[in-house]
Write a protein that holds these residues in place. Sequence first.
Motif, short mmCIF file in Angstrom:
data_model
loop_
_atom_site.label_atom_id
_atom_site.label_comp_id
_atom_site.label_asym_id
_atom_site.label_seq_id
_atom_site.Cartn_x
_atom_site.Cartn_y
_atom_site.Cartn_z
N ALA A 1 -109.22 -71.54 -42.88
CA ALA A 1 -110.45 -71.18 -42.18
C ALA A 1 -111.00 -69.85 -42.68
O ALA A 1 -112.21 -69.68 -42.83
CB ALA A 1 -110.19 -71.11 -40.67
N ALA A 2 -110.11 -68.90 -42.95
CA ALA A 2 -110.56 -67.60 -43.45
C ALA A 2 -111.25 -67.74 -44.80
O ALA A 2 -112.30 -67.14 -45.05
CB ALA A 2 -109.37 -66.65 -43.57
N GLU B 1 -113.56 -74.56 -38.24
CA GLU B 1 -112.89 -74.50 -39.55
C GLU B 1 -111.37 -74.56 -39.37
O GLU B 1 -110.67 -75.20 -40.14
CB GLU B 1 -113.28 -73.22 -40.29
CG GLU B 1 -114.73 -73.21 -40.77
CD GLU B 1 -115.04 -74.28 -41.81
OE1 GLU B 1 -114.11 -74.94 -42.31
OE2 GLU B 1 -116.22 -74.46 -42.12
N ILE B 2 -110.85 -73.88 -38.34
CA ILE B 2 -109.41 -73.96 -38.06
C ILE B 2 -109.04 -75.38 -37.67
O ILE B 2 -108.04 -75.95 -38.15
CB ILE B 2 -109.02 -72.97 -36.93
CG1 ILE B 2 -109.33 -71.54 -37.34
CG2 ILE B 2 -107.53 -73.11 -36.59
CD1 ILE B 2 -109.21 -70.54 -36.19
N VAL C 1 -110.13 -63.88 -38.52
CA VAL C 1 -110.12 -65.24 -37.97
C VAL C 1 -109.20 -65.30 -36.75
O VAL C 1 -109.54 -65.90 -35.72
CB VAL C 1 -109.68 -66.25 -39.05
CG1 VAL C 1 -109.35 -67.60 -38.42
CG2 VAL C 1 -110.77 -66.41 -40.09
N ARG D 1 -114.67 -69.41 -44.27
CA ARG D 1 -115.62 -68.56 -43.57
C ARG D 1 -115.92 -67.26 -44.30
O ARG D 1 -116.81 -66.52 -43.92
CB ARG D 1 -115.08 -68.24 -42.17
CG ARG D 1 -114.95 -69.41 -41.24
CD ARG D 1 -116.29 -69.78 -40.63
NE ARG D 1 -116.70 -68.78 -39.65
CZ ARG D 1 -117.96 -68.40 -39.45
NH1 ARG D 1 -118.93 -68.90 -40.18
NH2 ARG D 1 -118.24 -67.51 -38.52
N THR E 1 -115.86 -70.62 -36.52
CA THR E 1 -114.49 -70.31 -36.95
C THR E 1 -113.51 -71.29 -36.33
O THR E 1 -112.59 -71.79 -37.00
CB THR E 1 -114.13 -68.87 -36.55
OG1 THR E 1 -114.99 -67.97 -37.25
CG2 THR E 1 -112.68 -68.55 -36.89
N LEU F 1 -105.20 -71.17 -40.19
CA LEU F 1 -106.05 -69.99 -40.13
C LEU F 1 -106.38 -69.49 -41.53
O LEU F 1 -107.47 -68.97 -41.77
CB LEU F 1 -105.37 -68.88 -39.31
CG LEU F 1 -105.58 -68.93 -37.79
CD1 LEU F 1 -104.94 -70.17 -37.18
CD2 LEU F 1 -105.02 -67.68 -37.13
N ASP G 1 -120.59 -67.86 -34.21
CA ASP G 1 -119.52 -67.43 -35.11
C ASP G 1 -118.16 -67.88 -34.61
O ASP G 1 -117.33 -68.37 -35.38
CB ASP G 1 -119.54 -65.90 -35.25
CG ASP G 1 -120.69 -65.41 -36.12
OD1 ASP G 1 -121.23 -66.22 -36.89
OD2 ASP G 1 -121.05 -64.24 -36.02
N LEU H 1 -113.83 -64.69 -44.48
CA LEU H 1 -113.30 -63.64 -43.63
C LEU H 1 -111.85 -63.37 -43.97
O LEU H 1 -111.21 -64.16 -44.68
CB LEU H 1 -113.40 -64.05 -42.15
CG LEU H 1 -114.79 -64.36 -41.60
CD1 LEU H 1 -114.68 -64.98 -40.21
CD2 LEU H 1 -115.65 -63.10 -41.55
N GLN I 1 -111.00 -63.73 -33.84
CA GLN I 1 -112.06 -64.57 -33.27
C GLN I 1 -111.46 -65.70 -32.44
O GLN I 1 -111.97 -66.04 -31.37
CB GLN I 1 -112.94 -65.13 -34.39
CG GLN I 1 -113.82 -64.08 -35.04
CD GLN I 1 -114.83 -64.67 -36.01
OE1 GLN I 1 -115.00 -65.89 -36.08
NE2 GLN I 1 -115.50 -63.82 -36.75
N GLN J 1 -107.85 -63.12 -42.77
CA GLN J 1 -107.10 -63.88 -41.77
C GLN J 1 -107.00 -63.13 -40.44
O GLN J 1 -107.12 -63.77 -39.38
CB GLN J 1 -105.71 -64.22 -42.30
CG GLN J 1 -104.93 -65.13 -41.35
CD GLN J 1 -103.72 -65.75 -41.99
OE1 GLN J 1 -103.65 -65.90 -43.19
NE2 GLN J 1 -102.75 -66.13 -41.18
#
Length: 296
Positions: free
Chosen positions: A26-27, A16-17, A37, A30, A13, A23, A9, A32, A40, A34
């Motif tokens: 990426a959120a 993706e960033i 993220v 994913r 993450t 961010l 995970d 998720l 993480q 922010q």
Amino acid sequence: MAEGLTDLDLLATFLEIYRGGSLTAAATRRGLTQPAVSGQLAKLERELGEPLFVRGSRGVTPTTRADELARRAGPHVDQLRSALDPVPALEGTVRIGGAAEFMTARGLPALVPLTQRGIRFEVTLGLANDLLATLKAGQLDLVLSSVRPGAGLTATPFTDEEFQLVGPPILARTVDQDLLGEDPARALEHLPLVAYSEELPIIRRYWRSEFGKRPKNPTAVIVPDLRAVLAAVIAGAGVSALPRYLAEPALTAGSVELLHHPEIPPLNTLYVVTRGSTPLVDSVVEHLKSRDWGVL
């Protein structure tokens, strides 16, 4: 680093960033929030003992450690994630063309997930008009183009690149700030230009968009690679207009400065261009369209 699913995970993450440059993107990718993220990323940075990104007002810039981690972990994480992906595999080769600078910095990293599903890419680098002619002749399957094509080809917009006027600090200090507010073209016209070609394509577009006229500046260097243009600017040869995704690391490092601050930065739309529809080509187009690129 802790063992188990948490490792995957955190790395997923991080990737993706790294690939999206923010961010927020990426959120979204994913699924998720922010803050999740951010948490993480902070955990991964604590476990590694060093930062992975430099935070900026428009996103994040990867550190050397992040580049190394993405290079080493990316293919393995993509394989693990694709093994759990219910989307059926795609088998075959897609012949794709694009500008060397964009493909190196953004295009190829964005296509990596498709290689985990069985697509093989044969990449041709070059100028947009040349690549579009090659596509029309049937020697490519699709082109990522900064130029909208004519009849006979299908163009789908997938993101915008933002242009910034940058120069080395030593030249930035020669600009009369009062005159810059009154007549920016005249305030900047003593600065030598570093250009992609004799026609000054990006620079001319910036001047026309922001100042309503062509540049009168002398030209110091012409080099047909935007990464080399940036290198010459950093070295002090002159100033240039560059896509933000290329200029931003140098801006963050302080090796170049923004010379002009437009209210609305000039944008150029990028297109994924095809001449026909096949399952493989369609899957690449949909993948590029669905990706959260942000503004490049």
